[in-house]
Design an enzyme around this catalytic site. Sequence first.
Site, PDB file in Angstrom:
ATOM      1  N   THR A  42       9.330  58.445   4.905  1.00 39.90           N
ATOM      2  CA  THR A  42       8.456  57.834   5.901  1.00 39.90           C
ATOM      3  C   THR A  42       7.586  58.858   6.629  1.00 39.90           C
ATOM      4  O   THR A  42       7.836  60.055   6.594  1.00 39.90           O
ATOM      5  CB  THR A  42       9.287  57.072   6.945  1.00 39.90           C
ATOM      6  OG1 THR A  42      10.106  57.993   7.663  1.00 39.90           O
ATOM      7  CG2 THR A  42      10.155  56.009   6.287  1.00 39.90           C
ATOM      8  N   ASP A  43       6.586  58.321   7.325  1.00 37.32           N
ATOM      9  CA  ASP A  43       5.771  59.149   8.208  1.00 37.32           C
ATOM     10  C   ASP A  43       6.396  59.123   9.604  1.00 37.32           C
ATOM     11  O   ASP A  43       7.490  58.582   9.792  1.00 37.32           O
ATOM     12  CB  ASP A  43       4.316  58.687   8.203  1.00 37.32           C
ATOM     13  CG  ASP A  43       4.123  57.263   8.721  1.00 37.32           C
ATOM     14  OD1 ASP A  43       5.042  56.712   9.383  1.00 37.32           O
ATOM     15  OD2 ASP A  43       3.056  56.691   8.480  1.00 37.32           O
ATOM     16  N   PHE A  44       5.718  59.646  10.576  1.00 35.59           N
ATOM     17  CA  PHE A  44       6.264  59.752  11.936  1.00 35.59           C
ATOM     18  C   PHE A  44       6.598  58.404  12.569  1.00 35.59           C
ATOM     19  O   PHE A  44       7.399  58.320  13.484  1.00 35.59           O
ATOM     20  CB  PHE A  44       5.290  60.527  12.836  1.00 35.59           C
ATOM     21  CG  PHE A  44       4.021  59.766  13.105  1.00 35.59           C
ATOM     22  CD1 PHE A  44       3.896  58.972  14.233  1.00 35.59           C
ATOM     23  CD2 PHE A  44       2.953  59.843  12.220  1.00 35.59           C
ATOM     24  CE1 PHE A  44       2.724  58.268  14.475  1.00 35.59           C
ATOM     25  CE2 PHE A  44       1.784  59.134  12.459  1.00 35.59           C
ATOM     26  CZ  PHE A  44       1.664  58.347  13.594  1.00 35.59           C
ATOM     27  N   SER A  45       5.980  57.323  12.055  1.00 37.51           N
ATOM     28  CA  SER A  45       6.191  56.001  12.658  1.00 37.51           C
ATOM     29  C   SER A  45       7.280  55.181  11.958  1.00 37.51           C
ATOM     30  O   SER A  45       7.524  54.045  12.339  1.00 37.51           O
ATOM     31  CB  SER A  45       4.876  55.221  12.651  1.00 37.51           C
ATOM     32  OG  SER A  45       4.498  54.895  11.322  1.00 37.51           O
TER      33      SER A  45
END
Length: 147
Positions: free
Chosen positions: A25-28
């Site tokens: 995943t990304d930061f979110s």
Amino acid sequence: MTDQLAGRLTPSGHELQVRVYFEDTDFSGVVYHARYLHFLERGRSDFLRLKGIGHGELLAGRFGTPIAFAVRHMDIDFLRPARIDDVVTVETRTQHLGGARILLAQRITRGEEVLIEAKVKVAVISPEGKPMRMPPAILTQLEPGAD
């Protein structure tokens, strides 16, 4: 045929469940778009493995001369995001077989919801990268509905 790690063959092709981890995943907490390529590759590899066409067997020449598969072209529609801790299903099926290539249809779903749709053209090549014809035994194994 089934294998706990490799998913399962279905009447239409193959299904593999994948859990989304933090690294995907990304930061979110949304799956980073390039990670879907990893999920799709796992689905294709395990589909072949359960059909008796493992990558090592191809390179070892089990079907005659040593060959390999290489992705030639891919179209992907990103329809909805997957998120951290989701369990998604990678579906793979043979859409078309040719003398030197395969067209695979793949989807990633979460339950009934379609997240990703992909069309993948795979070429048959020699270990040196030259185009080759598909061995008849592989064509037979990859026919839709073949076990």
